[in-house]
Motif scaffolding. Structure first.
Motif, PDB file in Angstrom:
ATOM      1  N   LYS A  84      58.118  29.420  38.313  1.00 44.56           N
ATOM      2  CA  LYS A  84      56.835  29.459  39.006  1.00 44.56           C
ATOM      3  C   LYS A  84      55.859  28.453  38.374  1.00 44.56           C
ATOM      4  CE  LYS A  84      54.123  32.919  38.311  1.00 44.56           C
ATOM      5  NZ  LYS A  84      53.709  34.333  38.193  1.00 44.56           N
ATOM      6  N   ILE A  85      55.810  28.459  37.023  1.00 52.47           N
ATOM      7  CA  ILE A  85      54.908  27.530  36.340  1.00 52.47           C
ATOM      8  C   ILE A  85      55.316  26.087  36.641  1.00 52.47           C
ATOM      9  CG2 ILE A  85      54.223  26.698  34.053  1.00 52.47           C
ATOM     10  CD1 ILE A  85      54.326  29.651  33.139  1.00 52.47           C
ATOM     11  N   SER A  86      56.627  25.842  36.646  1.00 53.98           N
ATOM     12  CA  SER A  86      57.104  24.489  36.955  1.00 53.98           C
ATOM     13  C   SER A  86      56.693  24.070  38.363  1.00 53.98           C
ATOM     14  CB  SER A  86      58.628  24.402  36.863  1.00 53.98           C
ATOM     15  OG  SER A  86      59.062  24.813  35.607  1.00 53.98           O
ATOM     16  N   GLN A  90      49.613  31.982  31.291  1.00 55.35           N
ATOM     17  CA  GLN A  90      50.318  31.311  32.400  1.00 55.35           C
ATOM     18  C   GLN A  90      49.439  30.259  33.065  1.00 55.35           C
ATOM     19  OE1 GLN A  90      52.509  33.410  35.313  1.00 55.35           O
ATOM     20  NE2 GLN A  90      53.314  34.928  33.875  1.00 55.35           N
ATOM     21  N   ILE A  91      48.156  30.595  33.227  1.00 55.74           N
ATOM     22  CA  ILE A  91      47.249  29.633  33.857  1.00 55.74           C
ATOM     23  C   ILE A  91      47.077  28.408  32.959  1.00 55.74           C
ATOM     24  CG2 ILE A  91      44.905  29.267  34.733  1.00 55.74           C
ATOM     25  CD1 ILE A  91      46.339  31.125  36.519  1.00 55.74           C
ATOM     26  N   VAL A  92      46.927  28.647  31.658  1.00 48.64           N
ATOM     27  CA  VAL A  92      46.820  27.523  30.729  1.00 48.64           C
ATOM     28  C   VAL A  92      48.061  26.647  30.832  1.00 48.64           C
ATOM     29  CG1 VAL A  92      46.769  26.857  28.300  1.00 48.64           C
ATOM     30  CG2 VAL A  92      45.299  28.690  29.101  1.00 48.64           C
ATOM     31  N   ALA A  93      49.218  27.285  30.881  1.00 49.95           N
ATOM     32  CA  ALA A  93      50.477  26.537  30.979  1.00 49.95           C
ATOM     33  C   ALA A  93      50.489  25.672  32.240  1.00 49.95           C
ATOM     34  CB  ALA A  93      51.657  27.497  30.986  1.00 49.95           C
ATOM     35  N   MET A  94      50.094  26.276  33.352  1.00 53.31           N
ATOM     36  CA  MET A  94      50.087  25.511  34.613  1.00 53.31           C
ATOM     37  C   MET A  94      49.109  24.345  34.537  1.00 53.31           C
ATOM     38  SD  MET A  94      50.180  28.503  37.451  1.00 53.31           S
ATOM     39  CE  MET A  94      51.493  29.721  37.497  1.00 53.31           C
ATOM     40  N   LEU A 124      58.976  25.724  25.851  1.00 53.00           N
ATOM     41  CA  LEU A 124      57.977  25.720  24.769  1.00 53.00           C
ATOM     42  C   LEU A 124      56.906  26.781  24.981  1.00 53.00           C
ATOM     43  CD1 LEU A 124      57.185  21.926  24.254  1.00 53.00           C
ATOM     44  CD2 LEU A 124      58.597  23.396  22.829  1.00 53.00           C
ATOM     45  N   LEU A 125      56.894  27.364  26.192  1.00 51.41           N
ATOM     46  CA  LEU A 125      55.745  28.193  26.541  1.00 51.41           C
ATOM     47  C   LEU A 125      55.680  29.484  25.747  1.00 51.41           C
ATOM     48  CD1 LEU A 125      55.545  27.628  30.378  1.00 51.41           C
ATOM     49  CD2 LEU A 125      54.150  26.650  28.564  1.00 51.41           C
ATOM     50  N   LEU A 126      56.797  29.872  25.113  1.00 53.45           N
ATOM     51  CA  LEU A 126      56.745  31.077  24.284  1.00 53.45           C
ATOM     52  C   LEU A 126      55.755  30.895  23.145  1.00 53.45           C
ATOM     53  CD1 LEU A 126      59.761  31.601  21.883  1.00 53.45           C
ATOM     54  CD2 LEU A 126      59.051  29.382  22.729  1.00 53.45           C
ATOM     55  N   MET A 145      55.455  34.965  28.906  1.00 52.84           N
ATOM     56  CA  MET A 145      56.701  35.731  28.967  1.00 52.84           C
ATOM     57  C   MET A 145      57.734  34.971  29.782  1.00 52.84           C
ATOM     58  SD  MET A 145      56.842  38.116  27.104  1.00 52.84           S
ATOM     59  CE  MET A 145      56.099  39.465  26.255  1.00 52.84           C
ATOM     60  N   ASP A 146      58.162  33.848  29.234  1.00 53.93           N
ATOM     61  CA  ASP A 146      59.161  33.066  29.949  1.00 53.93           C
ATOM     62  C   ASP A 146      60.549  33.536  29.541  1.00 53.93           C
ATOM     63  OD1 ASP A 146      59.327  32.023  27.367  1.00 53.93           O
ATOM     64  OD2 ASP A 146      60.177  30.163  28.149  1.00 53.93           O
TER      65      ASP A 146
END
Lengths: 227, 245
Positions: free
Chosen positions: A27-29, A92-96, A166-168, A173-174
């Motif tokens: 989803k993030i991708s 998750q938002i930061v990641a996106m 890397l998102l961990l 919660m990937d």
């Protein structure tokens, strides 16, 4: 085989949890790629204009996101935004956000490269029938540049998907994060659980990325044949 | 004499330190065919490109249809609907079909109705003998076919003036005739045209006036028949003798 390590994958909710983690990564991708590619198209087009100020700013933007390691970017946005700017975003938002800005930067270079590869005569032919600047990009330059940028764009997609691992580090919660939790929780019962969990994660990433990679190779070969 | 369609006065053009065009003065009458001749490197292409704004110039005044031209992007974009141009390398858009190539300008620039523009496009395609190729892509066409489509693409905007920049120079000999035929028909329909060409027989046949350019200077601007029968300057005589026709 009563205690074969592979059972760690099927004990309790483990398998669905891992798939859930994979979905978070996907989803993030997807979100960051969609936003990043659209933004990158715009920035790439702007980078072909003659305005020196605009060019410098966009160049700096590109270099910043290309040079600073993704982990550092993630930490920057995850820890500094809330603390110094009082903006509280979920991991998750930061990641996106970070990935979208990164994709936009890389994409702008791909787009710029493709646009300046379209023969100059095409631009003049468009001007000669009275097209204005935006119309030239919309109807003449971009459609011809798209073919040139597809292979590099697909490569970028696989890089983004891989980098979600890397998102961990900012506690998203990937799939990798959930895998580690499962390994920890089952250390007593399945001492060699890590092998199976990481093995499955390997296969899951492979299933996501390999088709893209094969597609890119296929397109590249087709383009070489046409040239 | 009626107002000329285009008047060029004291046009100067240089690239950096290289002076390309020197004090160009040129008058083109409505409905006439002007052929621009000269050895390669004499500035013919640069001159013709200055006349629809693809090249800028340092000084000089253009007057089109009695209106002085302010050379900026906006003016040129408007004016290019009235001044069509066809290039040596055709430059059809490879991603569009023949019909879409032709309709792009009428629909997106002139905002005309699709039905009307398409009707005109089909009529023009018939006139150049390519009515069956509407849905073809440029890569499926021969050079001569592409060039005729490129001419139709320019004509579809209903221009008042057409610039042809060596439009047969990259064609196989057997393709040249079809393209010249199209130009000949346009001349008969009293389209005002400026033609750069090396087809001397064609030039002699079609030219109402000849402009002879060498090293960026206009050496002669004379009626066509007179130029070929009796060129005024020695340079023009040498040029004519050097051409095989």
């Amino acid at each position: 085989m009563a205690h074969s390590g592979i059972n760690i994958l099927f004990a309790g909710q483990n398998f669905t949890r891992l798939l859930g983690g994979l979905w978070v990564s996907a989803k993030i991708s997807i979100v960051s790629l969609v936003i990043g590619i659209l933004l990158g198209l715009l920035l790439g087009a702007l980078r072909t204009l003659k305005n020196p100020v605009l060019r410098t700013i966009l160049r700096l933007y590109l270099e910043f996101f290309r040079i600073v390691p993704t982990v550092v970017l993630l930490f920057l946005f995850y820890y500094i935004l809330p603390k110094n700017f009082n903006v509280n975003l979920s991991a998750q938002i930061v990641a996106m956000l970070v990935f979208a800005l990164w994709v936009a930067a890389e994409m702008s270079d791909i787009v710029r490269g493709a646009l300046i590869s379209v023969p100059r005569h095409q631009k003049e032919a468009g001007m000669a029938i009275g097209l204005n600047g935006p119309q030239l990009y919309r109807y003449v330059l971009l459609p011809q540049a798209v073919g040139l940028m597809i292979p590099a764009t697909i490569n970028l997609m696989t890089r983004v998907i891989k980098t979600t691992s890397l998102l961990l580090l900012i506690s998203v919660m990937d799939v990798v994060n959930i895998g580690q939790q499962i390994i920890e929780a089952n250390r007593q019962v399945y001492p060699n659980g890590a092998f199976w969990v990481y093995g499955l994660i390997f296969i899951l990433y492979f299933l996501l990325c390999y088709p893209l990679s094969a597609w890119a190779r296929h397109l590249e070969r087709r383009q070489n044949n046409n040239a | 004499m009626a107002t000329p369609l285009l008047q060029v006065e004291h046009l100067e053009k240089s690239y950096g330190d290289v002076h390309i065009l020197h004090d160009i003065n040129l008058t083109i009458a409505t409905g006439s065919v002007t052929v621009l001749l000269g050895p390669s490197g004499s500035g013919k292409s640069t001159l013709i490109r200055c006349l629809n704004g693809l090249e800028d110039f340092q000084s000089g005044q253009l007057t089109f249809s009695g209106q002085p031209v302010t050379p900026n992007a906006k003016t040129w974009q408007q004016l290019r609907q009235k001044i069509g141009m066809v290039f040596q390398s055709y430059d059809l858009f490879p991603n569009l079909t023949v019909l879409d190539n032709i309709l792009l300008g009428p629909l997106k620039v002139q905002h005309r109705s699709k039905a009307e523009a398409q009707e005109q496009a089909v009529k023009l395609l018939k006139e150049v003998g390519l009515a069956d190729y509407q849905d073809a892509y440029p890569r499926q066409l021969s050079g001569g076919q592409k060039q005729r489509i490129a001419i139709v693409r320019a004509l579809a905007l209903n221009p008042e003036f057409m610039l042809f920049d060596e439009v047969t120079a990259s064609l196989d000999p057997e393709m040249v005739r079809g393209v010249l035929e199209v130009l000949r028909n346009l001349a008969q329909q009293k389209m005002t045209m400026l033609v750069v060409t090396h087809e001397m027989n064609f030039a002699r046949e079609i030219a109402d006036q000849v402009v002879f350019l060498e090293e960026g200077h206009i050496l002669e601007q004379t009626p066509g028949q007179q130029f070929f029968a009796n060129p005024q300057t020695e340079r023009a005589q040498i040029f004519l003798n050097s051409m095989d026709f």
